[in-house]
Design an enzyme around this catalytic site. Structure first.
Site, PDB file in Angstrom:
ATOM      1  N   GLY A  49      -0.342  -1.034   4.379  1.00  0.00           N
ATOM      2  CA  GLY A  49      -0.694  -0.608   5.723  1.00  0.00           C
ATOM      3  C   GLY A  49      -2.177  -0.304   5.762  1.00  0.00           C
ATOM      4  N   GLU A  50      -2.508   0.861   6.221  1.00  0.00           N
ATOM      5  CA  GLU A  50      -3.903   1.276   6.293  1.00  0.00           C
ATOM      6  C   GLU A  50      -4.007   2.593   5.529  1.00  0.00           C
ATOM      7  OE1 GLU A  50      -6.674  -0.165   7.284  1.00  0.00           O
ATOM      8  OE2 GLU A  50      -7.599   1.690   6.610  1.00  0.00           O
ATOM      9  N   SER A  51      -4.675   2.522   4.368  1.00  0.00           N
ATOM     10  CA  SER A  51      -4.624   3.688   3.473  1.00  0.00           C
ATOM     11  C   SER A  51      -5.304   4.919   4.058  1.00  0.00           C
ATOM     12  CB  SER A  51      -5.215   3.333   2.112  1.00  0.00           C
ATOM     13  OG  SER A  51      -6.563   2.932   2.239  1.00  0.00           O
ATOM     14  N   CYS A  81      -0.629  -2.443  -2.156  1.00  0.00           N
ATOM     15  CA  CYS A  81      -1.824  -2.597  -1.324  1.00  0.00           C
ATOM     16  C   CYS A  81      -2.389  -1.233  -0.890  1.00  0.00           C
ATOM     17  CB  CYS A  81      -1.502  -3.521  -0.155  1.00  0.00           C
ATOM     18  SG  CYS A  81      -2.980  -4.270   0.543  1.00  0.00           S
ATOM     19  N   ARG A 110     -11.426  -0.944  -2.001  1.00  0.00           N
ATOM     20  CA  ARG A 110     -10.678  -1.331  -0.785  1.00  0.00           C
ATOM     21  C   ARG A 110     -11.215  -2.647  -0.228  1.00  0.00           C
ATOM     22  NH1 ARG A 110     -10.992   2.618   3.727  1.00  0.00           N
ATOM     23  NH2 ARG A 110      -9.394   1.226   4.544  1.00  0.00           N
ATOM     24  N   ILE A 139      -3.255  -9.266   1.576  1.00  0.00           N
ATOM     25  CA  ILE A 139      -3.686  -9.029   2.959  1.00  0.00           C
ATOM     26  C   ILE A 139      -4.737  -7.915   2.953  1.00  0.00           C
ATOM     27  CG2 ILE A 139      -2.936  -8.400   5.295  1.00  0.00           C
ATOM     28  CD1 ILE A 139      -0.054  -9.207   4.387  1.00  0.00           C
ATOM     29  N   ARG A 140      -5.984  -8.253   3.222  1.00  0.00           N
ATOM     30  CA  ARG A 140      -7.075  -7.275   3.103  1.00  0.00           C
ATOM     31  C   ARG A 140      -6.875  -6.437   1.839  1.00  0.00           C
ATOM     32  NH1 ARG A 140      -7.413  -3.351   6.815  1.00  0.00           N
ATOM     33  NH2 ARG A 140      -5.341  -3.819   7.555  1.00  0.00           N
ATOM     34  N   HIS A 175       1.902  -7.846  -1.942  1.00  0.00           N
ATOM     35  CA  HIS A 175       3.081  -7.342  -1.219  1.00  0.00           C
ATOM     36  C   HIS A 175       4.358  -8.087  -1.585  1.00  0.00           C
ATOM     37  CE1 HIS A 175       0.830  -5.041   1.917  1.00  0.00           C
ATOM     38  NE2 HIS A 175      -0.103  -5.945   1.707  1.00  0.00           N
ATOM     39  N   GLU A 177       7.229  -7.184  -1.162  1.00  0.00           N
ATOM     40  CA  GLU A 177       8.254  -6.882  -0.139  1.00  0.00           C
ATOM     41  C   GLU A 177       8.276  -7.925   0.976  1.00  0.00           C
ATOM     42  OE1 GLU A 177       5.441  -5.362  -0.546  1.00  0.00           O
ATOM     43  OE2 GLU A 177       4.538  -4.728   1.347  1.00  0.00           O
TER      44      GLU A 177
HETATM   45  N1  LIG Z   1      -2.323  -4.764   3.400  1.00  0.00           N
HETATM   46  C1  LIG Z   1      -2.835  -3.590   3.135  1.00  0.00           C
HETATM   47  O1  LIG Z   1      -2.122  -2.651   2.763  1.00  0.00           O
HETATM   48  C2  LIG Z   1      -4.298  -3.444   3.377  1.00  0.00           C
HETATM   49  C3  LIG Z   1      -4.898  -2.176   2.805  1.00  0.00           C
HETATM   50  C4  LIG Z   1      -6.116  -1.782   3.611  1.00  0.00           C
HETATM   51  N2  LIG Z   1      -7.169  -2.738   3.412  1.00  0.00           N
HETATM   52  C5  LIG Z   1      -6.563  -0.387   3.206  1.00  0.00           C
HETATM   53  O2  LIG Z   1      -7.615  -0.201   2.732  1.00  0.00           O
HETATM   54  O3  LIG Z   1      -5.824   0.529   3.418  1.00  0.00           O
END
Ligand SMILES: NC(=O)CC[C@H](N)C(=O)O
EC number: 4.3.3.6
Length: 201
Positions: A49-51, A81, A110, A139-140, A175, A177
């Site tokens: 997600g977004e940490s 992630c 990150r 993903i990112r 990921h 999952e």
């Molecule tokens: N797919 C992800 O969980 C991306 C992580 C996101 N770039 C972060 O820094 O939180």
């Protein structure tokens, strides 16, 4: 022995996909949003997600200290992630001031593999996962800049560390999952089963 009870930290991120993967790996899985729910699980997944958001919400929900305490006490934890970032003792960019749970002696960078539109898939050989390489969905994604002596590197991609384990804590940049291949979740549920049997991880 009954199935292990594994929580998914459900503050933000791809919670449902982890719940499905854990159930497929024969765990009883449920969301964790409150300290009382955390107290009831044998293991925990921190999703992607977004940490920064997950971190802020963990503080806001009064979960950050209980999370640190349970990880320190040996509860198995798996971060994908953003979840990997949450398990890093250190984040590379010190300006962020972002708090982590910690548990793995590593420095994580990150968004190291680039932006959303540079997301990619690649075959990744993960130590401890038998058979074919795992399909890694990045993903990112972060990578791990460096690990301390007690952390074991489980996988690399393009010369960068993308999977790490330190005792009870497991983390991947990618990921599993999202792929329908539950072998990494099985590795984790095996860690949780061992923990419940009182084995040291
Ligand atoms: N797919 C992800 O969980 C991306 C992580 C996101 N770039 C972060 O820094 O939180």
């Amino acid at each position: 022995m009954t199935a292990p009870v594994i929580g998914v930290l459900a503050l933000q991120g791809d919670v449902r996909e982890h719940l499905t993967a854990l159930a497929a790996a024969d765990a009883v899985a449920g969301p964790v949003r409150r300290p009382e729910e955390l107290a009831e699980v044998d293991g925990l997944v921190i999703p992607g997600g977004e940490s920064t958001t997950i971190s802020k919400l963990a503080v806001l929900f009064g979960l950050m200290e209980p999370l640190r305490a349970r990880v320190r006490a040996g509860m198995p934890v798996y971060g994908t992630c953003a979840g990997m970032i949450m398990l890093a003792d250190k984040i590379h960019d010190p300006r962020s001031g972002q708090e982590t749970v910690g548990g793995i002696d590593m420095i994580v960078r990150r968004n190291a593999f680039g932006r959303q539109n540079e997301s990619f898939e690649a075959a990744v050989d993960v130590r401890g996962v038998p058979g074919e390489p795992v399909e890694g969905v990045f993903i990112r994604a972060p990578w791990v800049e460096s690990v301390g002596a007690s952390a074991e590197v489980l996988a690399e991609h393009g010369g960068h560390i993308v999977a790490v384990r330190q005792g009870n804590a497991l983390a991947t940049s990618f990921h599993p999952e999202l792929t329908g291949d539950h072998r990494v979740h099985r590795l984790f549920t095996d860690m949780v089963r061992a923990y419940r049997r009182g084995e040291s991880l």
